[in-house]
Design an enzyme around this catalytic site. Structure first.
Site, short mmCIF file in Angstrom:
data_model
loop_
_atom_site.label_atom_id
_atom_site.label_comp_id
_atom_site.label_asym_id
_atom_site.label_seq_id
_atom_site.Cartn_x
_atom_site.Cartn_y
_atom_site.Cartn_z
N ASP A 131 22.43 36.26 -21.68
CA ASP A 131 23.76 35.66 -21.73
C ASP A 131 23.72 34.27 -22.34
OD1 ASP A 131 22.50 34.45 -19.46
OD2 ASP A 131 23.43 35.94 -18.17
N ASP A 158 26.40 38.02 -4.93
CA ASP A 158 27.51 38.97 -4.95
C ASP A 158 27.16 40.25 -5.71
OD1 ASP A 158 27.43 38.01 -7.53
OD2 ASP A 158 29.52 37.34 -7.60
N HIS A 182 25.83 40.45 -8.83
CA HIS A 182 25.95 40.44 -10.29
C HIS A 182 24.58 40.36 -10.96
CE1 HIS A 182 25.87 35.91 -9.97
NE2 HIS A 182 25.13 36.07 -11.06
N GLU A 210 30.13 40.04 -13.40
CA GLU A 210 30.63 39.77 -12.06
C GLU A 210 31.18 41.06 -11.43
OE1 GLU A 210 30.10 37.03 -10.65
OE2 GLU A 210 30.27 35.33 -12.04
#
Length: 260
Positions: A67, A136, A138, A143
């Protein structure tokens, strides 16, 4: 999916580095998928140590970043291309031109995303992808709610992520709102995925990834569909797994010839 529970980060780094060393031994021009963040740092340190010992050669290796921030000028110290250079590629004989990332400063973002997908494909595809895991669930910047078939695209950072990253900038106002990230479908096409997670704060995400349902609410659960995924975790991160004893037994009794 193979779940490997190890005592701590040092042992995880050694096992992951063993897999990379074995890959480069049989394929000197391998393609590595490179993650930034804290999770892979011990792996990079271990690879640097082995390089300095003459055990590894990265001169023909290609690297593709997971990313990149949108809107940072080239060379910005917090761009992930610069981060990976400081953390890993600049510490070994990785040719700078062989390190690739999505172009977060492009004027045409959709075209830049398509170009990155093309570059991965033209490079022969990723042989081994390193991954961290968010609390979470990801992976990359996919996400919760991300399409399980997604490709490289722009994503909006949640405010908690921006606050978490503010320490790397001059303050929250300087943290970009958007990133480019490889999609979950892109990650699934890697030939081998190694995900690393440590600490009790990752225990729920590890449980959801390994033993929960395949669901967009836990993006990492897409690795249940991966034909060769290795989940390397410490005891704290494994604390919510119902089948932890089975995973330990399976790893302890692997055939001697079977690699990660």
């Amino acid at each position: 999916m193979e779940v490997v529970i190890l005592p701590g980060g040092r042992q995880i780094a050694s096992v992951a580095a063993d897999a990379i060393q074995a890959l480069l031994k049989r394929k000197a021009d391998a393609v590595l998928g490179l993650a930034t963040g804290s999770s892979p740092l011990p792996i990079y340190d271990e690879l640097v140590q082995r390089y300095e010992q003459g055990l590894l050669d990265f001169s023909r290796v290609q690297g593709f970043l997971l990313d990149e921030y949108v809107g940072l000028e080239p060379g910005h110290p917090e761009s992930y291309r610069e981060v990976i250079r400081r953390d890993f590629t600049g510490r070994v004989n990785f040719a700078p031109e062989n390190v690739h990332g999505p172009d977060g400063s492009a004027s045409d973002i959709p075209a830049a995303c398509r170009a990155y997908e093309d570059a991965i494909r033209d490079g022969g595809g990723v042989d081994l992808q390193l991954l961290g895991l968010g609390t979470d669930g990801h992976i990359g910047f996919n996400e919760p709610g991300s399409s399980l078939a997604s490709r490289t695209r722009i994503k909006t950072l949640i405010e908690q992520t921006r606050r978490d990253n503010a320490r790397f900038f001059h303050g929250l106002a300087d943290v970009p709102h958007h990133v480019l990230t490889q999609g979950l479908g892109t990650i699934l096409e890697s030939r081998h995925a190694i995900l690393v997670a440590t600490g009790a704060q990752k225990a729920q995400a590890v449980h959801d990834l390994v033993e929960g349902p395949l669901a967009a609410v836990c993006p990492a659960s897409v690795l249940q569909l991966h034909p060769h995924a290795s989940i390397l975790i410490d005891e704290a991160a494994a604390s919510s797994l119902k089948l932890a004893d089975y995973y330990r037994h399976s790893y302890d009794h692997k055939p001697a010839w079977q690699e990660l």
